[in-house]
Write a protein that holds these residues in place. Structure first.
Motif, mmCIF file in Angstrom:
data_model
loop_
_atom_site.group_PDB
_atom_site.id
_atom_site.type_symbol
_atom_site.label_atom_id
_atom_site.label_comp_id
_atom_site.label_asym_id
_atom_site.label_seq_id
_atom_site.Cartn_x
_atom_site.Cartn_y
_atom_site.Cartn_z
ATOM 1 N N ILE A 52 12.352 -2.208 -25.373
ATOM 2 C CA ILE A 52 12.140 -0.854 -25.847
ATOM 3 C C ILE A 52 11.916 0.018 -24.623
ATOM 4 C CG2 ILE A 52 10.610 0.655 -27.172
ATOM 5 C CD1 ILE A 52 10.672 -2.877 -28.166
ATOM 6 N N PRO A 53 12.820 0.987 -24.376
ATOM 7 C CA PRO A 53 12.654 1.798 -23.177
ATOM 8 C C PRO A 53 11.370 2.619 -23.244
ATOM 9 C CG PRO A 53 14.568 2.513 -24.433
ATOM 10 C CD PRO A 53 13.941 1.421 -25.214
ATOM 11 N N ARG A 54 10.740 2.814 -22.098
ATOM 12 C CA ARG A 54 9.557 3.666 -22.056
ATOM 13 C C ARG A 54 9.945 4.969 -21.409
ATOM 14 N NH1 ARG A 54 4.634 -0.197 -20.465
ATOM 15 N NH2 ARG A 54 4.045 1.695 -19.382
ATOM 16 N N ARG A 55 9.109 5.990 -21.652
ATOM 17 C CA ARG A 55 9.442 7.298 -21.143
ATOM 18 C C ARG A 55 9.583 7.253 -19.626
ATOM 19 N NH1 ARG A 55 6.429 11.688 -19.999
ATOM 20 N NH2 ARG A 55 4.545 10.611 -20.630
ATOM 21 N N GLU A 56 8.777 6.406 -18.963
ATOM 22 C CA GLU A 56 8.810 6.306 -17.509
ATOM 23 C C GLU A 56 10.163 5.781 -17.015
ATOM 24 O OE1 GLU A 56 6.366 5.565 -19.691
ATOM 25 O OE2 GLU A 56 5.030 4.234 -18.600
ATOM 26 N N ASP A 57 10.917 5.093 -17.898
ATOM 27 C CA ASP A 57 12.201 4.525 -17.460
ATOM 28 C C ASP A 57 13.334 5.536 -17.516
ATOM 29 O OD1 ASP A 57 11.094 2.059 -17.051
ATOM 30 O OD2 ASP A 57 11.426 1.426 -19.116
ATOM 31 N N ALA A 58 13.109 6.654 -18.196
ATOM 32 C CA ALA A 58 14.199 7.615 -18.384
ATOM 33 C C ALA A 58 14.289 8.588 -17.200
ATOM 34 C CB ALA A 58 13.987 8.390 -19.699
ATOM 35 N N SER A 71 9.629 11.528 -11.309
ATOM 36 C CA SER A 71 9.913 10.126 -11.061
ATOM 37 C C SER A 71 10.529 9.782 -9.726
ATOM 38 C CB SER A 71 10.808 9.610 -12.171
ATOM 39 O OG SER A 71 10.079 9.620 -13.354
ATOM 40 N N THR A 72 11.269 10.722 -9.116
ATOM 41 C CA THR A 72 11.925 10.356 -7.867
ATOM 42 C C THR A 72 11.600 11.342 -6.751
ATOM 43 O OG1 THR A 72 13.884 11.535 -8.606
ATOM 44 C CG2 THR A 72 13.866 9.185 -8.969
ATOM 45 N N VAL A 73 10.401 11.894 -6.771
ATOM 46 C CA VAL A 73 10.056 12.864 -5.747
ATOM 47 C C VAL A 73 10.031 12.204 -4.360
ATOM 48 C CG1 VAL A 73 7.542 12.725 -6.048
ATOM 49 C CG2 VAL A 73 8.553 14.825 -5.228
ATOM 50 N N VAL A 74 9.597 10.963 -4.290
ATOM 51 C CA VAL A 74 9.714 10.210 -3.024
ATOM 52 C C VAL A 74 10.406 8.885 -3.279
ATOM 53 C CG1 VAL A 74 8.121 10.562 -1.094
ATOM 54 C CG2 VAL A 74 7.220 9.968 -3.355
ATOM 55 N N THR A 75 11.335 8.531 -2.407
ATOM 56 C CA THR A 75 12.008 7.256 -2.553
ATOM 57 C C THR A 75 12.153 6.607 -1.192
ATOM 58 O OG1 THR A 75 14.184 8.247 -2.260
ATOM 59 C CG2 THR A 75 13.391 8.070 -4.515
ATOM 60 N N ALA A 123 0.848 -1.202 0.000
ATOM 61 C CA ALA A 123 0.000 0.000 0.000
ATOM 62 C C ALA A 123 0.881 1.248 0.000
ATOM 63 C CB ALA A 123 -0.916 -0.009 1.218
ATOM 64 N N ILE A 124 1.975 1.214 0.784
ATOM 65 C CA ILE A 124 2.897 2.365 0.816
ATOM 66 C C ILE A 124 3.531 2.553 -0.564
ATOM 67 C CG2 ILE A 124 5.048 3.258 1.809
ATOM 68 C CD1 ILE A 124 4.301 1.690 4.388
ATOM 69 N N THR A 125 3.997 1.436 -1.149
ATOM 70 C CA THR A 125 4.632 1.518 -2.468
ATOM 71 C C THR A 125 3.661 2.084 -3.508
ATOM 72 O OG1 THR A 125 6.059 -0.325 -1.931
ATOM 73 C CG2 THR A 125 5.836 0.188 -4.241
ATOM 74 N N GLU A 126 2.428 1.648 -3.417
ATOM 75 C CA GLU A 126 1.410 2.126 -4.355
ATOM 76 C C GLU A 126 1.256 3.656 -4.232
ATOM 77 O OE1 GLU A 126 -2.970 0.764 -4.536
ATOM 78 O OE2 GLU A 126 -1.712 -1.040 -4.660
ATOM 79 N N ALA A 127 1.254 4.129 -2.987
ATOM 80 C CA ALA A 127 1.136 5.567 -2.752
ATOM 81 C C ALA A 127 2.363 6.308 -3.295
ATOM 82 C CB ALA A 127 0.974 5.836 -1.256
ATOM 83 N N LEU A 128 3.561 5.704 -3.098
ATOM 84 C CA LEU A 128 4.790 6.326 -3.619
ATOM 85 C C LEU A 128 4.736 6.400 -5.146
ATOM 86 C CD1 LEU A 128 7.670 4.690 -1.511
ATOM 87 C CD2 LEU A 128 6.404 6.779 -1.061
ATOM 88 N N ARG A 184 4.462 9.344 -10.074
ATOM 89 C CA ARG A 184 3.843 9.532 -11.395
ATOM 90 C C ARG A 184 3.379 10.970 -11.552
ATOM 91 N NH1 ARG A 184 1.603 4.388 -11.047
ATOM 92 N NH2 ARG A 184 -0.243 5.175 -10.001
ATOM 93 N N ARG A 185 2.885 11.533 -10.458
ATOM 94 C CA ARG A 185 2.287 12.850 -10.546
ATOM 95 C C ARG A 185 3.323 13.971 -10.495
ATOM 96 N NH1 ARG A 185 -2.878 14.963 -7.269
ATOM 97 N NH2 ARG A 185 -2.941 17.009 -8.233
#
Ligand SMILES: [Mg+2]
Length: 416
Positions: free
Chosen positions: A409-415, A384-388, A370-375, A380-381
């Motif tokens: 194939i890299p996705r934008r989320e991976d960059a 990418s690394t606002v909380v770790t 549940a914590i990971t889901e919230a992170l 996403r919002r």
């Protein structure tokens, strides 16, 4: 099993993809020998790809730098540009798709399609049309090879074989003649181990392979893949088997400042979280984390840690810490690590996984998920690394884990 009467499948492969994308984006590299390297300021690495101009000097993909420099002293070394390759991939796929529906994207620079009835007798027109579109819309810097044949395996071989202007049409009646000059080692699906076993069974040429009984090849391969090879190489319509996901991994050649055990440990945390994030996105959980380290200590160190099927960052990082505890004990302090790999193995779909009831940690797991889901939602919002989870030291300007790969194939989320 059906034996097609005409060429039904198209296989397309972009030539020297990574180098030509960089040449396309940076005009001063065009027409010059270019070698793509993992990052700037490298000491002992190798090039991961090279341009057609470099190949003329005998330079090859994945060649150590000293050898590259000896073969081609004027080579221009250029750092990889993951985001560029991703955008180019999407753009080129869309361009091909405007001429023919894509059946499967096989890698970042390869695809295959089933061709329509109208084009089967003479697919040359379709091949030329695709090449013309690419030339008009992209320009002469990114080119492709195309093969047409009765099935996917033969189309891929035809494609790699080149042919006139990188366009090869293999109709069924000509397949045996075309195949006879292809070496066994150049047939997809024949690796060094299989090649050795084929030689031991006195199968040394593609003609021998074609004429061998399916049962015999099954014996040599040790599984049904041998039988499938026999039918495919003889031009039958044999569908690719769906491949199940086996792991999510990230590896990285380390920049010079991150080669100590302690710095490398931070890098692997990032790699692990990245892999976990990709895995979650596809709804998988993993039961085994593997950490691999290579460097100047006589080779490769690799250990795995078993987990109760997890998909959350905390579960994965906890397993990573245990592996590092082991690494610190087993490896001499002060050694230099050149490359680190982290992979999540033994996958099961999160919805179907067996929780480890003996460990009685289900409520902990659920809370961490549940914590990971919230992170994930926050990241996403807001970036990418606002909380770790825990410290996060990212080698500046070097996008860890977003390395280039032929198969993913890299996705934008991976960059990030
Ligand atoms: Mg290619």
């Amino acid at each position: 099993m059906r034996k097609p009467q005409y060429a039904e499948v198209m296989y397309l492969d972009f030539n020297g993809f990574f180098a030509s994308c960089s040449q396309f984006a940076h005009p001063h590299l065009r027409g010059k020998p270019v070698g793509i390297v993992p990052h700037e300021g490298n000491g002992n690495t190798c090039i991961i790809a090279c341009s057609a101009e470099a190949k003329k000097f005998g330079v090859q993909n994945v060649m150590p730098l000293p050898l590259v420099r000896r073969l081609c002293p004027e080579i221009i070394l250029w750092p990889q540009e993951v985001d560029l390759y991703r955008r180019a991939h999407n753009y080129l796929m869309a361009e091909v798709e405007s001429a023919i529906p894509i059946d499967a994207v096989k890698s970042i620079d390869e695809l295959c399609s089933v061709i329509s009835d109208d084009d089967r007798k003479d697919p040359t027109r379709l091949g030329r049309e695709i090449k013309r579109r690419l030339l008009n819309e992209v320009g002469p810097w990114i080119t492709c090879s195309i093969g047409f044949a009765p099935n996917r395996l033969l189309a891929k071989i035809a494609c790699k074989d080149g042919g006139k202007d990188g366009l090869n049409v293999w109709q069924p009646e000509h397949v045996p003649a075309f195949l006879s000059h292809i070496l066994l080692k150049d047939i997809p699906g024949i690796g060094p181990g299989t090649l050795k076993r084929l030689y031991q069974a006195r199968i040394g040429t593609t003609d021998c392979l074609r004429n061998a009984a399916p049962k015999h090849l099954r014996q040599i391969w040790g599984n049904v893949a041998g039988e499938r090879m026999s039918y495919a190489i003889n031009g039958f319509d044999i569908k690719a088997q769906p491949t199940a996901r086996s792991q999510y991994g990230h590896g990285r050649v380390l920049p010079p400042a991150f080669r100590s055990l302690e710095a490398c440990r931070h890098v692997t945390r990032i790699l692990a979280v990245k892999a976990a994030r990709r895995m979650r996105r596809d709804h998988w959980s993993s039961s085994k984390l593997i950490l691999g380290l290579s460097g100047y200590f006589g080779g490769h160190w690799s250990r795995g840690h078993h987990m109760a099927a997890v998909c959350d960052d905390m579960g994965v990082l906890e397993a990573l810490e245990r592996l590092w505890f082991q690494a610190m004990r087993e490896l001499p302090p002060g050694i230099v690590i050149l490359k680190a790999d982290v992979s999540l193995d033994d996958l099961s779909l999160t919805a179907q996984r067996q929780l480890d009831f003996l460990a009685d940690d289900e409520h902990v797991r659920r809370r961490q998920e549940a914590i990971t889901e919230a992170l994930d939602a926050l990241n996403r919002r807001y970036g990418s690394t606002v909380v770790t989870v825990g410290p996060w030291s990212n080698p500046a300007a070097d996008r860890l884990g977003a390395k280039i790969s032929f198969t993913r194939i890299p996705r934008r989320e991976d960059a990030w």
